[in-house]
Design a protein around this motif. Structure first.
Motif, PDB file in Angstrom:
ATOM      1  N   ALA A 166      66.417  79.738  45.479  1.00  0.00           N
ATOM      2  CA  ALA A 166      66.071  81.282  46.448  1.00  0.00           C
ATOM      3  C   ALA A 166      64.795  81.743  46.015  1.00  0.00           C
ATOM      4  O   ALA A 166      63.391  81.816  46.819  1.00  0.00           O
ATOM      5  CB  ALA A 166      67.200  82.450  46.536  1.00  0.00           C
ATOM      6  N   THR A 167      64.726  81.914  44.343  1.00  0.00           N
ATOM      7  CA  THR A 167      63.755  82.268  44.012  1.00  0.00           C
ATOM      8  C   THR A 167      62.595  81.675  44.148  1.00  0.00           C
ATOM      9  O   THR A 167      61.246  82.111  44.605  1.00  0.00           O
ATOM     10  CB  THR A 167      63.933  82.897  42.446  1.00  0.00           C
ATOM     11  N   GLU A 202      65.875  85.826  37.264  1.00  0.00           N
ATOM     12  CA  GLU A 202      64.885  86.148  36.408  1.00  0.00           C
ATOM     13  C   GLU A 202      64.342  84.809  36.285  1.00  0.00           C
ATOM     14  O   GLU A 202      63.692  85.284  35.375  1.00  0.00           O
ATOM     15  CB  GLU A 202      65.553  87.148  34.980  1.00  0.00           C
ATOM     16  N   HIS A 203      65.140  83.697  35.465  1.00  0.00           N
ATOM     17  CA  HIS A 203      64.946  82.319  34.866  1.00  0.00           C
ATOM     18  C   HIS A 203      63.633  81.986  35.685  1.00  0.00           C
ATOM     19  O   HIS A 203      63.151  80.930  35.571  1.00  0.00           O
ATOM     20  CB  HIS A 203      66.362  81.587  34.954  1.00  0.00           C
ATOM     21  N   ALA A 204      64.088  81.668  36.896  1.00  0.00           N
ATOM     22  CA  ALA A 204      62.401  80.976  38.457  1.00  0.00           C
ATOM     23  C   ALA A 204      61.704  82.146  36.895  1.00  0.00           C
ATOM     24  O   ALA A 204      60.016  81.382  37.948  1.00  0.00           O
ATOM     25  CB  ALA A 204      63.496  81.072  38.885  1.00  0.00           C
ATOM     26  N   ALA A 244      57.391  90.426  48.686  1.00  0.00           N
ATOM     27  CA  ALA A 244      58.547  89.437  48.567  1.00  0.00           C
ATOM     28  C   ALA A 244      59.666  89.834  48.330  1.00  0.00           C
ATOM     29  O   ALA A 244      59.787  90.639  46.972  1.00  0.00           O
ATOM     30  CB  ALA A 244      58.929  87.617  48.125  1.00  0.00           C
ATOM     31  N   ILE A 245      61.073  89.727  49.060  1.00  0.00           N
ATOM     32  CA  ILE A 245      61.815  90.098  48.210  1.00  0.00           C
ATOM     33  C   ILE A 245      62.975  89.708  48.055  1.00  0.00           C
ATOM     34  O   ILE A 245      63.468  88.973  49.450  1.00  0.00           O
ATOM     35  CB  ILE A 245      63.122  91.862  49.362  1.00  0.00           C
ATOM     36  N   VAL A 274      64.359  86.708  51.116  1.00  0.00           N
ATOM     37  CA  VAL A 274      65.248  86.063  51.076  1.00  0.00           C
ATOM     38  C   VAL A 274      66.256  85.959  51.175  1.00  0.00           C
ATOM     39  O   VAL A 274      66.633  87.354  49.815  1.00  0.00           O
ATOM     40  CB  VAL A 274      64.833  84.645  49.973  1.00  0.00           C
ATOM     41  N   GLY A 275      67.506  86.178  51.280  1.00  0.00           N
ATOM     42  CA  GLY A 275      68.696  85.929  50.880  1.00  0.00           C
ATOM     43  C   GLY A 275      69.517  84.757  50.312  1.00  0.00           C
ATOM     44  O   GLY A 275      69.440  84.171  50.273  1.00  0.00           O
ATOM     45  N   ILE A 276      70.737  85.708  50.252  1.00  0.00           N
ATOM     46  CA  ILE A 276      72.180  84.277  49.527  1.00  0.00           C
ATOM     47  C   ILE A 276      72.995  84.599  50.450  1.00  0.00           C
ATOM     48  O   ILE A 276      74.112  86.159  50.762  1.00  0.00           O
ATOM     49  CB  ILE A 276      72.393  84.124  47.748  1.00  0.00           C
ATOM     50  N   ASP A 277      74.343  83.483  50.913  1.00  0.00           N
ATOM     51  CA  ASP A 277      75.079  83.197  51.288  1.00  0.00           C
ATOM     52  C   ASP A 277      75.416  82.519  52.478  1.00  0.00           C
ATOM     53  O   ASP A 277      76.225  81.874  52.278  1.00  0.00           O
ATOM     54  CB  ASP A 277      75.987  85.069  51.583  1.00  0.00           C
TER      55      ASP A 277
END
Length: 348
Positions: A166-167, A202-204, A244-245, A274-277
């Motif tokens: 996502a990131t 954070e890794h991205a 962006a969020i 952007v979200g997740i699910d």
């Protein structure tokens, strides 16, 4: 009440054949099965659950452990489990497993030992060593969603990879000041999903050479209301102008969309979200998300359990391991514009 003997006489077969035909277990020819089912339907015969359990040694009932009943993700996974099990004639007993240690102890030491279920599905619940051992002592098949738990068959989603995807989507669009809406510590219990998704975020950023900024983080509670409040806090902070969020759930992302629009931001021209699910409302809100197919998770968990209960009646499949996910790009994300509020604030 119609008896099994009457069905047998109508169909011209033995009562044992009726039992095998209606239970789906045992070798019965297709024409005979149709004849028995037709006779049962004509007479209005319904298989007795108690008689069936006595004959088969099965309750045809599955216990499902779930930490939340009123949350969209868990209810959607549960719906997938129920649909798959009902097709095979199984009922469900639902156990709401909270963080309360006394309630958990009663469940594992008392309720599950009453032998009222043939197997167990645990939805995104982190079981400690004692709880896992108590489950194993039941000698019942157990399928866990989430994990991993090396002692149980598990279906897992790589939440770090999901958040990274996502990131990276936002980074590919040119965004560099990306805010994060995650969770308060009290919501980071089972499998630490919020923490895993924050790490992926954070890794991205680190891979792109971007340092995480504390001012761009805002906690929420994985609800639309929580995402709304968090986004208003972020977008109202002096000196903070994210373009962006990233929201760690679709519900929080939807809340962020509503807050942005209330504050006069144009999505996605001024702000990408952007979200997740893979929430049901995602398409309505035109939300870009990483879909983890929760309905399919439930179906796959039920199928995995049925393979252990009735291996001869199931198609041979590989042992379930990782669950699929997919980036779904919609209209809530766009390329970073130099005329956006974030770009204007950066240049001033």
């Amino acid at each position: 009440m119609v008896s099994i003997d009457e069905v047998a006489r109508r169909a011209g077969v033995s009562t044992a054949t009726v039992s095998r035909a209606l239970s789906g277990r045992g070798n019965v020819s297709a024409p005979t099965r149709v004849r028995v089912e037709t006779a049962a339907a004509q007479l209005g015969y319904v298989v007795s659950a108690s008689a069936s359990s006595l004959a088969s040694g099965r309750m045809r009932n599955i216990g499902v452990l779930v930490p939340y009943i009123d949350r969209w993700f868990f209810s959607t996974v549960l719906s997938g489990i129920a649909t798959a099990l009902m097709r095979r004639g199984y009922d469900i007993t639902l156990y709401n497993l909270t963080a309360d240690r006394a309630e958990r102890r009663d469940l594992f030491q008392t309720f599950l030992r009453r032998q009222r279920v043939d197997g167990i599905v645990a939805i995104s619940i982190e079981l400690d060593a004692t709880e896992t051992e108590l489950l194993r002592q039941l000698k019942l098949p157990v399928i866990a969603i989430g994990g991993p738990n090396p002692q149980l068959t598990t279906l897992t989603v790589d939440d770090v990879a999901v958040a990274r995807l996502a990131t990276e989507h936002l980074l590919t669009l040119g965004h560099r000041e990306i805010a994060h809406i995650g969770a308060n510590p009290e919501f980071d219990i089972d499998f630490h999903v919020p923490t895993q998704r924050r790490l992926g975020f954070e890794h991205a950023l680190a891979d792109a050479g971007i340092a995480a900024e504390a001012a761009l983080y805002e906690p929420a509670d994985f609800t639309i209301e929580g995402g709304f409040r968090a986004a208003k806090q972020l977008l109202g902070k002096p000196g903070v102008s994210p373009s962006a969020i990233f929201a760690a759930s679709d519900e929080m992302a939807i809340g962020a969309l509503l807050a942005a629009r209330e504050l006069g931001y144009r999505v996605p021209d001024d702000l990408s979200v952007v979200g997740i699910d893979g929430h049901d409302l995602g398409e309505f809100f035109n939300l870009t998300t990483v879909d983890q197919f929760p309905l399919g998770q439930g179906e796959r968990a039920a199928e995995a359990l049925l393979r252990e209960l009735e291996p001869s009646a199931c198609d041979p499949l590989q042992e379930p391991t990782s669950l699929p996910y997919e980036l779904i790009v919609r209209g809530s994300t766009a390329r970073f514009h130099q005329t956006s509020p974030a770009a204007t604030a950066r240049s001033s």
